[in-house]
Motif scaffolding. Sequence first.
Motif, PDB file in Angstrom:
ATOM      1  N   ARG A 146       0.801  -1.163   0.104  1.00 17.70           N
ATOM      2  CA  ARG A 146      -0.093   0.186   0.175  1.00 17.70           C
ATOM      3  C   ARG A 146       0.759   1.190   0.002  1.00 17.70           C
ATOM      4  O   ARG A 146       1.621   1.424   0.894  1.00 17.70           O
ATOM      5  N   LEU A 147       0.649   1.970  -0.771  1.00 18.25           N
ATOM      6  CA  LEU A 147       1.561   3.271  -1.381  1.00 18.25           C
ATOM      7  C   LEU A 147       0.815   4.590  -1.123  1.00 18.25           C
ATOM      8  O   LEU A 147      -0.065   4.609  -1.595  1.00 18.25           O
ATOM      9  N   PRO A 148       1.459   5.337  -0.369  1.00 21.10           N
ATOM     10  CA  PRO A 148       0.935   6.624  -0.062  1.00 21.10           C
ATOM     11  C   PRO A 148       0.976   7.687  -1.141  1.00 21.10           C
ATOM     12  O   PRO A 148       2.304   7.816  -1.506  1.00 21.10           O
ATOM     13  N   VAL A 149       0.092   7.986  -1.814  1.00 20.18           N
ATOM     14  CA  VAL A 149       0.138   8.747  -2.955  1.00 20.18           C
ATOM     15  C   VAL A 149      -1.170   9.858  -3.110  1.00 20.18           C
ATOM     16  O   VAL A 149      -2.213   9.562  -2.922  1.00 20.18           O
ATOM     17  N   ALA A 150      -0.845  11.013  -3.027  1.00 14.12           N
ATOM     18  CA  ALA A 150      -1.640  12.309  -3.350  1.00 14.12           C
ATOM     19  C   ALA A 150      -2.773  11.947  -2.259  1.00 14.12           C
ATOM     20  O   ALA A 150      -4.115  12.151  -2.189  1.00 14.12           O
ATOM     21  N   GLY A 151      -2.320  11.842  -0.776  1.00 14.28           N
ATOM     22  CA  GLY A 151      -3.072  12.049   0.438  1.00 14.28           C
ATOM     23  C   GLY A 151      -3.933  10.506   0.664  1.00 14.28           C
ATOM     24  O   GLY A 151      -4.900  10.497   1.384  1.00 14.28           O
ATOM     25  N   ALA A 152      -3.597   9.461  -0.331  1.00 10.95           N
ATOM     26  CA  ALA A 152      -4.473   8.277   0.116  1.00 10.95           C
ATOM     27  C   ALA A 152      -3.432   7.303  -0.345  1.00 10.95           C
ATOM     28  O   ALA A 152      -2.314   7.612  -0.433  1.00 10.95           O
ATOM     29  N   GLU A 153      -3.949   6.057  -0.290  1.00 11.49           N
ATOM     30  CA  GLU A 153      -3.257   4.803  -0.323  1.00 11.49           C
ATOM     31  C   GLU A 153      -3.765   3.971  -1.803  1.00 11.49           C
ATOM     32  O   GLU A 153      -4.930   4.036  -2.085  1.00 11.49           O
ATOM     33  N   VAL A 154      -2.630   3.557  -2.329  1.00  6.87           N
ATOM     34  CA  VAL A 154      -3.201   3.084  -3.528  1.00  6.87           C
ATOM     35  C   VAL A 154      -2.300   1.271  -3.270  1.00  6.87           C
ATOM     36  O   VAL A 154      -1.210   1.349  -3.087  1.00  6.87           O
ATOM     37  N   ARG A 155      -2.939   0.406  -3.859  1.00  5.24           N
ATOM     38  CA  ARG A 155      -2.534  -1.063  -3.737  1.00  5.24           C
ATOM     39  C   ARG A 155      -1.611  -1.170  -4.965  1.00  5.24           C
ATOM     40  O   ARG A 155      -2.095  -0.992  -6.500  1.00  5.24           O
TER      41      ARG A 155
END
Length: 367
Positions: free
Chosen positions: A182-191
């Motif tokens: 889970r990567l923190p990107v633009a204030g959210a997490e993406v898988r």
Amino acid sequence: MHVPATLVRGGTSKCWLFDAAAVPTASDALEALLVNAYGAADPVQLDGVGGATPTTSKAAVVRRCAGPGADVEYLFGQVGIGTGRVEWGSNCGNCATAIALWSVARGLVPVTGDLTTVVLRNTNTGAVLEAEVDTTGGRVHEFGTQTVPGTRAGGVAVGLTFLDPAGGGTGALLPGGQVVERLPVAGAEVRATLLDAGAPAVLVAAADLGRTGSEDTARMRADVELLRAVRRAAAVRMGLPADDDAVPKVGLVGPPAAARTSLGERVTPADHDVSVRMLSMNAPHPAIGLTSAVAVATANLIAGSVVHESSAAAGAAAVRIATPAGVVPVRCSGGAGAAPTRVTVRRAARILCEADLLVPEIACPAS
């Protein structure tokens, strides 16, 4: 100065090939030569032989391999567009396709009947590839009818196999340690699945970014900065430099979807198993780099990966990848589980011209 070179199309890329004996051996001098020959500091590469796109601004320096295990070895360079530098950290399967045909045409590898096998070693990464070049009738062909998605032009058929592709760049198939990170990107997490097969790659669940994996080029162009942020976050997890635009490769993955190719051809969900859109450097890739195709095919074997969860052929050795250019079939074989020893893609190549490049003499940068 006059520099002999050969322009060869390999798959959906064009690559200038240089005989190692004709160019400097020192890395700074070689980079200076390529920057000037391509006009790399100019974003349109007007005063040079570069094509001003990531797929047409490539170079390789080739020599006969002196040691065992390969016939030829090559150093691949992704020449900058408007940057005045060359990226040396990766490999290019399309250029390897071009090198295989060129090596047979140059006599570095003798023709051996209707198919001639060329084993290549990429010195950037240590990757070893095996190419089968069509030499029907026991001769080298200038033209052929084999096509690949992204162009209707035919070329000489070349089957390209990546040998033991896992872990070449980082030492591990899953350098982050998890199938899904889970990567923190633009204030959210993406898988995303972070893996090293063919080349280090970060394959993002497109739905986590509100995307489908079947976006057109305009949409992908608008998402370049977002995907660069994904790349930077993934690079840290993978132990790679965060400021490298070449690796890890980065792209969106989604389930099969209806789309139109760049040539206007209709692709239905039944025609493919998974949808993928990749960046090449900092631009949407017009098809898919072969190292990225290897990563997708390998991830398709890994239960729980973002490819596996989207794929209509999850876990299968053969997977059909929908790209902006069309559907690219890839086949894995050998090995056990999720680490195939062979990953094969059908390609085509054609030698376009032999040239004598006129390159300004310049002082090399300080080491």
